[in-house]
Design a protein around this motif. Structure first.
Motif, PDB file in Angstrom:
ATOM      1  N   MET A  37     -33.903 -26.365  13.676  1.00 25.09           N
ATOM      2  CA  MET A  37     -33.114 -26.502  12.224  1.00 25.09           C
ATOM      3  C   MET A  37     -34.771 -25.591  11.341  1.00 25.09           C
ATOM      4  SD  MET A  37     -30.410 -27.579  11.216  1.00 25.09           S
ATOM      5  CE  MET A  37     -30.946 -27.598   9.388  1.00 25.09           C
ATOM      6  N   ARG A  38     -35.849 -26.597  11.673  1.00 26.07           N
ATOM      7  CA  ARG A  38     -36.952 -25.925  11.091  1.00 26.07           C
ATOM      8  C   ARG A  38     -37.077 -24.473  10.711  1.00 26.07           C
ATOM      9  NH1 ARG A  38     -42.646 -27.937  14.312  1.00 26.07           N
ATOM     10  NH2 ARG A  38     -41.228 -29.692  14.471  1.00 26.07           N
ATOM     11  N   PHE A  39     -36.536 -23.449  11.518  1.00 25.87           N
ATOM     12  CA  PHE A  39     -36.207 -22.235  11.470  1.00 25.87           C
ATOM     13  C   PHE A  39     -35.750 -21.735  11.134  1.00 25.87           C
ATOM     14  CE2 PHE A  39     -38.675 -22.832  15.746  1.00 25.87           C
ATOM     15  CZ  PHE A  39     -40.082 -21.859  15.204  1.00 25.87           C
ATOM     16  N   LEU A  40     -34.595 -22.100  10.480  1.00 23.96           N
ATOM     17  CA  LEU A  40     -33.969 -21.826   9.847  1.00 23.96           C
ATOM     18  C   LEU A  40     -34.030 -21.728   7.818  1.00 23.96           C
ATOM     19  CD1 LEU A  40     -30.631 -21.891   9.010  1.00 23.96           C
ATOM     20  CD2 LEU A  40     -30.242 -24.196   7.913  1.00 23.96           C
ATOM     21  N   PRO A  41     -35.355 -22.213   7.581  1.00 20.96           N
ATOM     22  CA  PRO A  41     -35.561 -21.537   5.898  1.00 20.96           C
ATOM     23  C   PRO A  41     -35.882 -19.114   6.608  1.00 20.96           C
ATOM     24  CG  PRO A  41     -36.405 -23.507   6.544  1.00 20.96           C
ATOM     25  CD  PRO A  41     -35.893 -23.296   7.904  1.00 20.96           C
ATOM     26  N   LEU A  42     -36.897 -19.490   7.465  1.00 16.12           N
ATOM     27  CA  LEU A  42     -37.147 -18.585   7.612  1.00 16.12           C
ATOM     28  C   LEU A  42     -36.097 -17.936   8.019  1.00 16.12           C
ATOM     29  CD1 LEU A  42     -39.708 -16.632   8.527  1.00 16.12           C
ATOM     30  CD2 LEU A  42     -39.670 -17.432  10.957  1.00 16.12           C
ATOM     31  N   ILE A  43     -34.930 -18.032   8.819  1.00 16.85           N
ATOM     32  CA  ILE A  43     -33.739 -17.469   8.837  1.00 16.85           C
ATOM     33  C   ILE A  43     -32.932 -16.615   8.372  1.00 16.85           C
ATOM     34  CG2 ILE A  43     -31.939 -16.788  10.254  1.00 16.85           C
ATOM     35  CD1 ILE A  43     -32.363 -18.827  12.426  1.00 16.85           C
ATOM     36  N   LEU A  44     -33.291 -17.380   7.181  1.00 14.30           N
ATOM     37  CA  LEU A  44     -32.381 -17.395   5.542  1.00 14.30           C
ATOM     38  C   LEU A  44     -32.943 -16.072   4.683  1.00 14.30           C
ATOM     39  CD1 LEU A  44     -30.580 -20.329   4.617  1.00 14.30           C
ATOM     40  CD2 LEU A  44     -29.618 -18.876   5.819  1.00 14.30           C
ATOM     41  N   ARG A  45     -34.442 -16.911   4.668  1.00 12.37           N
ATOM     42  CA  ARG A  45     -35.139 -15.297   4.128  1.00 12.37           C
ATOM     43  C   ARG A  45     -34.928 -13.803   4.477  1.00 12.37           C
ATOM     44  NH1 ARG A  45     -39.933 -18.437   1.355  1.00 12.37           N
ATOM     45  NH2 ARG A  45     -38.364 -20.025   0.524  1.00 12.37           N
ATOM     46  N   ASN A  46     -35.422 -13.988   6.079  1.00 12.68           N
ATOM     47  CA  ASN A  46     -35.317 -12.302   6.479  1.00 12.68           C
ATOM     48  C   ASN A  46     -34.279 -11.807   5.971  1.00 12.68           C
ATOM     49  OD1 ASN A  46     -38.297 -12.060   7.755  1.00 12.68           O
ATOM     50  ND2 ASN A  46     -37.817 -13.541   9.184  1.00 12.68           N
ATOM     51  N   SER A  47     -32.662 -12.901   5.990  1.00 10.93           N
ATOM     52  CA  SER A  47     -31.889 -11.827   6.288  1.00 10.93           C
ATOM     53  C   SER A  47     -31.396 -11.547   5.044  1.00 10.93           C
ATOM     54  CB  SER A  47     -30.384 -13.437   6.012  1.00 10.93           C
ATOM     55  OG  SER A  47     -30.508 -13.864   7.847  1.00 10.93           O
ATOM     56  N   TRP A  48     -32.681 -12.385   3.734  1.00 13.87           N
ATOM     57  CA  TRP A  48     -32.502 -11.796   2.702  1.00 13.87           C
ATOM     58  C   TRP A  48     -33.460 -10.794   1.892  1.00 13.87           C
ATOM     59  CZ3 TRP A  48     -28.255 -11.577  -0.263  1.00 13.87           C
ATOM     60  CH2 TRP A  48     -28.087 -11.589  -1.200  1.00 13.87           C
ATOM     61  N   ARG A  49     -33.854 -10.178   3.257  1.00 12.83           N
ATOM     62  CA  ARG A  49     -35.428  -9.589   2.968  1.00 12.83           C
ATOM     63  C   ARG A  49     -35.075  -8.238   1.917  1.00 12.83           C
ATOM     64  NH1 ARG A  49     -40.236  -8.388   6.503  1.00 12.83           N
ATOM     65  NH2 ARG A  49     -39.605 -10.350   6.654  1.00 12.83           N
ATOM     66  N   ASN A  50     -33.746  -7.682   2.823  1.00 12.16           N
ATOM     67  CA  ASN A  50     -33.299  -6.553   1.682  1.00 12.16           C
ATOM     68  C   ASN A  50     -31.772  -6.614   1.518  1.00 12.16           C
ATOM     69  OD1 ASN A  50     -32.443  -3.591   1.566  1.00 12.16           O
ATOM     70  ND2 ASN A  50     -33.342  -3.074   3.142  1.00 12.16           N
ATOM     71  N   ARG A  51     -31.635  -6.967   0.509  1.00 11.37           N
ATOM     72  CA  ARG A  51     -31.348  -7.330  -0.264  1.00 11.37           C
ATOM     73  C   ARG A  51     -29.388  -6.856  -0.393  1.00 11.37           C
ATOM     74  NH1 ARG A  51     -32.974 -11.337  -4.932  1.00 11.37           N
ATOM     75  NH2 ARG A  51     -35.133 -12.830  -4.636  1.00 11.37           N
ATOM     76  N   ARG A  52     -29.538  -5.879  -0.689  1.00 14.97           N
ATOM     77  CA  ARG A  52     -29.235  -4.606  -0.954  1.00 14.97           C
ATOM     78  C   ARG A  52     -28.366  -4.459   0.767  1.00 14.97           C
ATOM     79  NH1 ARG A  52     -30.490   1.384  -2.581  1.00 14.97           N
ATOM     80  NH2 ARG A  52     -31.412  -0.181  -4.631  1.00 14.97           N
ATOM     81  N   ARG A  53     -29.128  -3.443   1.356  1.00 17.69           N
ATOM     82  CA  ARG A  53     -28.721  -3.853   2.601  1.00 17.69           C
ATOM     83  C   ARG A  53     -27.653  -5.112   3.264  1.00 17.69           C
ATOM     84  NH1 ARG A  53     -32.373  -1.966   7.016  1.00 17.69           N
ATOM     85  NH2 ARG A  53     -33.212  -4.156   6.698  1.00 17.69           N
ATOM     86  N   THR A  54     -28.306  -6.337   2.981  1.00 15.75           N
ATOM     87  CA  THR A  54     -27.680  -7.396   3.239  1.00 15.75           C
ATOM     88  C   THR A  54     -26.000  -7.519   3.400  1.00 15.75           C
ATOM     89  OG1 THR A  54     -29.567  -8.811   4.142  1.00 15.75           O
ATOM     90  CG2 THR A  54     -27.752 -10.042   3.747  1.00 15.75           C
ATOM     91  N   LEU A  55     -26.716  -7.699   1.169  1.00 16.53           N
ATOM     92  CA  LEU A  55     -25.199  -7.472   1.100  1.00 16.53           C
ATOM     93  C   LEU A  55     -23.795  -5.857   1.112  1.00 16.53           C
ATOM     94  CD1 LEU A  55     -26.302  -8.346  -2.862  1.00 16.53           C
ATOM     95  CD2 LEU A  55     -24.682  -9.695  -1.170  1.00 16.53           C
ATOM     96  N   LEU A  56     -24.214  -5.255   1.197  1.00 14.52           N
ATOM     97  CA  LEU A  56     -23.872  -4.236   1.975  1.00 14.52           C
ATOM     98  C   LEU A  56     -22.797  -4.253   3.220  1.00 14.52           C
ATOM     99  CD1 LEU A  56     -25.123  -0.753   0.693  1.00 14.52           C
ATOM    100  CD2 LEU A  56     -22.942  -2.271   0.221  1.00 14.52           C
ATOM    101  N   THR A  57     -24.308  -4.975   4.146  1.00 14.87           N
ATOM    102  CA  THR A  57     -23.487  -6.203   5.643  1.00 14.87           C
ATOM    103  C   THR A  57     -22.430  -6.715   5.525  1.00 14.87           C
ATOM    104  OG1 THR A  57     -25.565  -5.233   6.600  1.00 14.87           O
ATOM    105  CG2 THR A  57     -24.158  -6.511   7.907  1.00 14.87           C
TER     106      THR A  57
END
Lengths: 228, 385
Positions: free
Chosen positions: B1-21
């Motif tokens: 769980m302690r890595f969840l914020p990092l995972i979520l931040r990285n997911s949201w790093r390139n917003r356009r690509r993440t949203l398209l994916t």
């Protein structure tokens, strides 16, 4: 003289690059006592960074022996080395290498996520480290909101947050203007003098070398005898 | 769980690509959700209590070949049969057949048997009696009434094709059903009397109400055995199997659904793998930094896989929610009357969709994640993004 914190004996690093056999480091024998501020100087390609990477166990030597903080690094597994590095070594890069998605506080907290500290303790330690480098008012800033000098100070805070015995810096002032470089060197000097940290710094800058207690020169992968 | 914020931040790093994916996974998972719901409704769902009591008898050759009405007397004598009543697909045209919503299901039946047969339907008693006693009366489902704004007393004209002629029915009842009710029922007698003598006395199917679900196989076998050597051999099956059989006239719908689902999965796997490979390639240097800080290859692997799974699950969740809206539309459409009861919101299907989404995320990022986690630190730090 203090106990050596770093000992190398005939340390060698060779590798193949595009079919060319390259000797990056050749028979380097070196002792660095605890509490020293050592700079490694030399022209590009002289093996300074390679030696630093071997001391940090970020790379494996192809020959010779290396003991750091009493550990024979060649005998440790990758997993053991990762834990050892987290506990004992703070590394400062020339290009800061902060994670852009994290704030200054979160970047500094990152190495502590591998420890058993809870979140409140981690944040407290990270804030303390940032205060120490004079960035107590920039905790919530992202790297893009900081100047180069401030980014490097965050990187120093990240390197010291686990309270490592050894701090390794690879041209930490290489990307900074003179004023920022002076700030960074002052902080490193303070860490050495006030907190007893052993520091090994790779640099091209003769001015930076003035902060060191000892200077080693490398050329073509070999340690110059006059400095040994 | 302690890595969840990092995972979520990285997911949201390139917003356009993440949203398209997320959008591409969402659309695919939406399609998959609809497919799974249809597959589940047709082949995996258990019949409801009342449905388990109903059998349908049709001509073994085809639904298009009628059965003699006289079979009813013999069927009624079989132990376990409580009601045997004809139900015939009328077809016909309401206004303009080119408009899809006008093609709702309509059947001629025996009015007095309809509601005992479908006990789960509810209708006011006076409306039921009006339907039974008026030859040109019809009853319609609530969905159909709502779709066309039909009210009691309205007249519905139909032009027959299988049963030629112009017919006009008066809405005398509107019934409520737990499943789709884009349905219209009218009196068999009204149609028969408009047919020439040679067309009378034949029916499309018999609906059978049996006394207990456990007798269905025995009763079905007994009915088919009764007519095995006659000119019109029968095929008796559960109502659910009958609906599936009706659908199979379109072809092997089961395989169709499976192959489309597989193709959707495979396509989205490729799209997702490409995105994840791109994402990891851009961050090789950061992987080197994390390793320098003491992150083990296992932790790096976990972070990258976690990021891909987080994005995929977000897409899967959105896709599933959209699929429920689509299914609701399918259920309420005129075609919904031909389908078995669909579970629009089904926790099992939701879990399957999310699990498949997670699997896609895992598989699509496994190779780049393994590569990154095993990359030597010095090589990784040398990467120029």
């Amino acid at each position: 003289m203090s106990e050596p914190i770093i000992e190398t004996r005939n340390l060698t690093k060779e590798f193949l690059r595009d079919e060319f056999h390259v000797v990056a480091l050749k028979d380097v024998t070196l002792e660095i006592p605890q509490g020293e501020f050592v700079t490694l100087m030399g022209p590009s390609g002289s093996g300074k960074s390679t030696l630093l990477h071997l001391i940090a166990a970020m790379d494996r030597p192809t020959g010779g022996e290396i003991r750091v903080l009493g550990h024979n690094l060649r005998e440790l597994t990758d997993r053991e080395i990762a834990h050892w590095r987290n506990e004992n070594v703070g590394f400062i890069f020339q290009q800061f290498n902060l994670l852009p998605v994290l704030t200054a506080l979160e970047n500094v907290e990152l190495p502590l996520k591998l420890t058993h500290l809870n979140k409140a303790e981690r944040l407290e330690h990270a804030a303390t480290a940032l205060n120490l480098v004079g960035l107590g008012d920039r905790l919530g800033h992202f790297p893009r909101q900081l100047s180069g000098g401030q980014e490097q100070r965050v990187a120093i805070a990240r390197a010291i947050v686990t309270d490592p015995a050894l701090i390794l810096a690879d041209e930490p002032t290489g990307n900074l203007d003179a004023a920022s470089a002076q700030e960074v060197l002052t902080i490193l000097s303070k860490l050495n003098k006030d907190f007893g940290k052993t520091i090994v710094m790779v640099t091209h800058d003769p001015h930076a070398a003035h902060f060191a207690t000892r200077v080693h020169h490398l050329e073509k992968g070999e340690l110059m005898p006059d400095a040994a | 769980m302690r890595f969840l914020p990092l995972i979520l931040r990285n997911s949201w790093r390139n917003r356009r690509r993440t949203l398209l994916t997320i959008a591409s996974i969402g659309v695919s998972m939406c399609l998959l959700g609809v497919m799974i719901a249809l597959y589940s409704a047709f082949w995996l769902s258990k019949p409801q209590d009342n449905q388990a009591l109903r059998l349908v008898v049709r001509n073994r050759v085809s639904l298009a070949v009628f059965l003699p009405l006289a079979y009813r007397q013999q069927i009624e004598k079989i132990p376990g049969v409580r009601i045997a009543t004809p139900a015939t697909w009328f077809g016909g045209t309401y206004k303009d057949a080119r408009e899809a919503r006008n093609n709702f299901a309509r059947f001629s039946v025996e009015p007095e048997k309809l509601f005992p047969l479908f006990a789960e339907w509810s209708i006011p008693e006076d409306q039921k009696q009006a339907f039974i006693h008026e030859r040109t009366a019809c009853v319609i489902g609530r969905d159909l009434a709502n779709a066309f704004n039909f009210h009691l007393g309205d007249r519905i004209p139909l032009q027959g094709d299988i049963f030629p002629g112009n017919f006009e029915f008066t809405v005398r009842g509107i019934f409520d059903s737990p499943s789709n009710s884009n349905l219209m029922y009218f009196n068999k007698e009204y149609i028969d009397q408009a047919m020439p003598e040679r067309r009378r006395g034949f029916v499309d199917t018999f609906y059978i109400l049996i006394d207990a679900p456990e007798h269905s196989a025995r009763v079905a076998n007994a009915i088919d055995a009764q007519f095995r050597n006659s000119t019109g051999a029968t095929k008796t099956e559960s109502e659910q199997a009958f609906v599936v059989g009706f659908l199979s006239m379109l072809g092997d719908v089961r395989m169709f659904l499976v192959w489309i689902s597989a193709a959707v999965m495979f396509t989205i796997l490729l799209v997702s793998a490409n995105t994840m490979a791109m994402s990891v390639r851009e961050r090789v240097r950061e992987v080197g930094v994390l390793k320098t800080l003491g992150f083990t290859p296992g932790t790096i692997l976990f972070l990258i896989l976690g990021e891909a799974v987080a994005i995929s699950i977000a897409g899967g969740a959105i896709g599933y929610l959209i699929s429920t809206v689509l299914l609701k539309g399918v259920q309420r459409s005129p075609m919904g009357g031909f389908l078995p009861s669909l579970h629009v919101v089904d926790p099992v299907i939701a879990a399957v969709c999310l699990a498949l989404a997670a699997l896609i995320g895992l598989l699509s990022s496994l190779v780049p994640a393994l590569g990154a986690s095993r990359a030597p630190i010095v090589e990784a730090l040398r990467s120029t993004d």
